[in-house]
Design an enzyme around this catalytic site. Structure first.
Site, mmCIF file in Angstrom:
data_model
loop_
_atom_site.group_PDB
_atom_site.id
_atom_site.type_symbol
_atom_site.label_atom_id
_atom_site.label_comp_id
_atom_site.label_asym_id
_atom_site.label_seq_id
_atom_site.Cartn_x
_atom_site.Cartn_y
_atom_site.Cartn_z
ATOM 1 N N GLN A 50 39.679 29.256 90.531
ATOM 2 C CA GLN A 50 39.988 28.335 89.445
ATOM 3 C C GLN A 50 40.406 29.031 88.153
ATOM 4 O O GLN A 50 41.035 28.407 87.306
ATOM 5 C CB GLN A 50 38.787 27.421 89.190
ATOM 6 C CG GLN A 50 38.527 26.486 90.360
ATOM 7 C CD GLN A 50 37.295 25.636 90.156
ATOM 8 O OE1 GLN A 50 36.187 26.062 90.466
ATOM 9 N NE2 GLN A 50 37.462 24.442 89.619
ATOM 10 N N HIS A 142 32.647 30.364 96.965
ATOM 11 C CA HIS A 142 32.937 29.144 96.193
ATOM 12 C C HIS A 142 34.209 28.512 96.771
ATOM 13 O O HIS A 142 35.303 28.665 96.224
ATOM 14 C CB HIS A 142 33.095 29.479 94.706
ATOM 15 C CG HIS A 142 32.991 28.290 93.795
ATOM 16 N ND1 HIS A 142 32.089 28.211 92.750
ATOM 17 C CD2 HIS A 142 33.662 27.122 93.758
ATOM 18 C CE1 HIS A 142 32.228 27.061 92.122
ATOM 19 N NE2 HIS A 142 33.183 26.372 92.713
ATOM 20 N N GLU A 187 28.055 24.238 96.421
ATOM 21 C CA GLU A 187 28.196 22.840 96.844
ATOM 22 C C GLU A 187 28.640 22.683 98.293
ATOM 23 O O GLU A 187 29.709 22.122 98.579
ATOM 24 C CB GLU A 187 29.183 22.135 95.918
ATOM 25 C CG GLU A 187 28.765 22.208 94.467
ATOM 26 C CD GLU A 187 29.574 21.297 93.555
ATOM 27 O OE1 GLU A 187 30.639 20.818 93.979
ATOM 28 O OE2 GLU A 187 29.123 21.055 92.427
#
Ligand code: FCB
Length: 451
Positions: A50, A142, A187
């Site tokens: 990101q 991630h 997550e």
């Protein structure tokens, strides 16, 4: 019967009765009870894909460049080259911690070939943090996979555990002595939901509940292995996952079915993964039960919290029980909403701090934030959420720190660059950075370590 006489005036004999607990601070609300603990970790979070830019060897890059989402990540925030400058800004905001992820595709761009430059890069990142007195909080995985592994089937490859273990063994050997705080997966359940149920993210499968469940099982087993590898290297390491917690409310509180769906979703989304790691058993009632190689492989709880959703039941099969998110359809006018339409719901953070306290482990808030083009909204959000954190602390909940998502504006996956999450604004045309006013106000709270 005797009646107590109310004491109207402080007794002059009682020194405590006349002394203000905040003598010298003047009138107003004071925060004696709203101190954060000593050593509280304060900072921002990011993930490699990101912010770094040009993560060309991973599956997300392939996904973006084949037109699956609105815009590709390109140079992102160019953090790969500008990390030192970004850490200087974080220090100006008094941050003492920083969460980032290792980009597997830079470290092992080809199967079994570890890249010296990729490995050196994260060593430099960790050094740069230590030099500035900032604690690295490292996410191992991630969302992004190296292409060579994604092309073989990624998380569904029968040997995924072995590949993951080899990668973790290498990074632990490289960085283990310099990093105390680790997150194995970010997550996991969100990744499975987006990639196997709604098909918005790689590998783009839909309604594949059994496939998704197998991936959850793989991630759990990988976590257990990583937990051991990290602890073999450093016995005082703190290892967890970054668990996304989503507050859920029934669409119609009077409907038993909606309430049942809230229960089912809450279990699957918010509890299953942590419960499995804690108890050592993966349980999906009526569908699946399996022991993990070990229980109690969490040293703390990593909590990512953003918002709440409303749930409507759509039947009694598994998908029907999981139900539908009808937030924007039926409840759009409830509460304040951010730029992506998520409700600002600080009570949810308080709720999860309380609920996860049952593990009797420290809780580190590993993400909390919002996309806001108006920075005043970010500040209000921050303040309201920190209020909940401070209250939890004063209630005795062992909160270890607060890491805001995000340190700087970044590429928000399928939502691209329009979602502005940063304490630091990034001008993508020039890559110029500016600390936002919310970042400065948060810095003041950090400096005082109280609200
Ligand atoms: C979380 C993700 C993170 C970021 C924020 C906004 O779910 O972990 O990568 O996209 O949401």
């Amino acid at each position: 019967m005797t009646l107590e006489t109310p004491v109207l005036d402080p007794s002059p004999d009682d020194p405590d009765a006349t002394r203000s607990p905040h003598a010298g601070e003047g009138p107003g609300i004071h925060s004696e009870n709203f101190k954060f603990p000593k050593g509280f970790l304060w900072g921002g979070s990011t993930s490699s894909h990101q912010v770094e830019g040009h993560c060309v060897d991973n599956d997300w890059w392939a996904w973006e460049t084949s037109g699956k989402v609105a815009e590709p990540s390109g140079a992102a925030a160019d953090h790969y080259r500008r990390f030192r400058e970004d850490f200087d800004l974080a220090r100006q905001m008094h941050h003492n911690a920083y969460r980032f992820s290792l980009e597997w595709s830079r470290i092992e761009p080809l199967e079994g070939r570890f890249d010296a430059d990729g490995l050196a890069h994260y060593r430099e990142v960790i050094e740069a943090l230590h030099e500035r007195g900032m604690e690295p909080v490292v996410t191992i995985f991630h969302y992004t996979l190296p292409n060579w592994l994604a092309q073989k089937g990624g998380l569904e490859h029968p040997e995924f555990e072995r590949y993951f273990e080899r990668f973790v063994a290498r990074i632990v050997a490289e960085y283990g002595a310099r990093v105390k705080w680790w997150l194995t997966f970010n997550e996991p359940v969100v990744q499975v939901f987006k990639g196997w149920i709604i098909g918005q993210w790689p590998p783009g499968k839909t309604q594949d509940f059994m496939g998704g469940l197998k991936v959850v099982r793989t991630m759990l087993r990988c976590h257990v292995r990583a937990y051991h590898l990290i602890h073999e290297q450093r016995s005082d390491a703190m290892v967890s996952v970054a668990k996304h917690a989503l507050a859920l409310t029934p669409c119609n509180p009077k409907s038993r079915r909606d309430r049942l769906s809230v229960w089912a979703r809450t279990y699957l989304f918010n509890h299953l993964f942590l419960d499995a790691l804690h108890s050592g058993a993966l349980r999906v009632p009526g569908l699946f039960w399996e022991r993990l190689p070990q229980r109690r492989t969490l040293d703390y709880i990593g909590l990512n919290y953003y918002t709440r959703d409303f749930v409507q039941n759509t039947g009694l099969s598994l998908p029907g029980l999981v139900g539908n998110i009808c937030t924007l359809e039926h409840h759009q006018h409830i509460g304040k909403r951010n730029d992506l339409g998520w409700e600002v719901y600080p009570e949810g953070l308080a709720h999860f701090l309380r609920v996860y306290a049952r593990y009797q482990l420290p809780i580190l808030i590993t993400e909390n934030g919002l996309p806001a083009s108006n920075d005043e909204d970010r500040w209000t959000f921050l303040y309201l959420h920190l209020w909940q954190v401070a209250r939890a602390v004063s209630d005795g909940i062992p909160v270890a720190g607060y890491l805001h998502w995000s340190l700087l504006d970044n590429y928000e996956w399928a939502d691209g660059f329009r979602a502005r999450f940063g304490l630091i604004a990034v001008d993508y045309a020039t890559q110029a950075r500016t600390i936002r006013s919310s970042g400065l106000k948060m810095a003041e709270i950090i400096r005082k370590n109280e609200l």
